[in-house]
Design a protein around this motif. Structure first.
Motif, PDB file in Angstrom:
ATOM      1  N   GLU A  78     -43.632  45.215   3.454  1.00 39.28           N
ATOM      2  CA  GLU A  78     -43.052  44.173   2.018  1.00 39.28           C
ATOM      3  C   GLU A  78     -41.760  44.812   1.522  1.00 39.28           C
ATOM      4  O   GLU A  78     -40.899  44.091   1.170  1.00 39.28           O
ATOM      5  CB  GLU A  78     -44.361  44.446   1.118  1.00 39.28           C
ATOM      6  CG  GLU A  78     -45.315  43.712   1.323  1.00 39.28           C
ATOM      7  CD  GLU A  78     -45.541  42.161   1.476  1.00 39.28           C
ATOM      8  OE1 GLU A  78     -44.567  41.786   0.605  1.00 39.28           O
ATOM      9  OE2 GLU A  78     -46.035  41.644   2.332  1.00 39.28           O
ATOM     10  N   ASN A  79     -41.672  46.196   1.809  1.00 42.90           N
ATOM     11  CA  ASN A  79     -40.498  46.861   1.237  1.00 42.90           C
ATOM     12  C   ASN A  79     -39.274  46.436   2.272  1.00 42.90           C
ATOM     13  O   ASN A  79     -38.254  46.090   1.652  1.00 42.90           O
ATOM     14  CB  ASN A  79     -40.510  48.338   1.135  1.00 42.90           C
ATOM     15  CG  ASN A  79     -41.591  48.728   0.147  1.00 42.90           C
ATOM     16  OD1 ASN A  79     -41.524  48.194  -1.037  1.00 42.90           O
ATOM     17  ND2 ASN A  79     -41.790  50.038   0.171  1.00 42.90           N
TER      18      ASN A  79
ATOM     19  N   VAL B  90     -38.378  42.602   1.315  1.00 38.55           N
ATOM     20  CA  VAL B  90     -37.723  42.400  -0.009  1.00 38.55           C
ATOM     21  C   VAL B  90     -36.354  43.097   0.243  1.00 38.55           C
ATOM     22  O   VAL B  90     -35.165  42.356  -0.333  1.00 38.55           O
ATOM     23  CB  VAL B  90     -38.396  43.257  -1.199  1.00 38.55           C
ATOM     24  CG1 VAL B  90     -37.586  43.270  -2.395  1.00 38.55           C
ATOM     25  CG2 VAL B  90     -39.845  42.436  -1.423  1.00 38.55           C
TER      26      VAL B  90
ATOM     27  N   LEU C 270     -39.639  38.013   5.517  1.00 36.49           N
ATOM     28  CA  LEU C 270     -40.513  37.437   4.519  1.00 36.49           C
ATOM     29  C   LEU C 270     -41.727  36.938   4.930  1.00 36.49           C
ATOM     30  O   LEU C 270     -42.822  37.092   4.426  1.00 36.49           O
ATOM     31  CB  LEU C 270     -39.645  36.440   3.610  1.00 36.49           C
ATOM     32  CG  LEU C 270     -40.094  36.459   2.198  1.00 36.49           C
ATOM     33  CD1 LEU C 270     -40.418  37.728   1.406  1.00 36.49           C
ATOM     34  CD2 LEU C 270     -39.334  35.473   1.404  1.00 36.49           C
TER      35      LEU C 270
END
Length: 57
Positions: free
Chosen positions: A13-14, A17, A29
């Protein structure tokens, strides 16, 4: 430790983003979103099976 870090969904996720914000790259993503939706569906399925078993007691 690096292998365990790469297996963490939070790392995915990091990375997604950071790539989206700074590089305008959406390629990271979609796998992250897909994994989160898949994990959520799996946990909901497990919870519904456990709840159904307890309801029949």
């Amino acid at each position: 430790m690096k292998i365990l870090t790469n297996l963490s969904p939070l790392t995915w996720e990091n990375d997604a983003v950071i790539k989206m914000v700074y590089a305008n790259d959406l390629s990271a993503l979609f796998p992250a979103i897909g994994f989160n939706i898949g994990a959520a569906l799996l946990f909901m399925l497990i919870a519904s099976v456990i709840f159904r078993k307890k309801e029949g007691m």
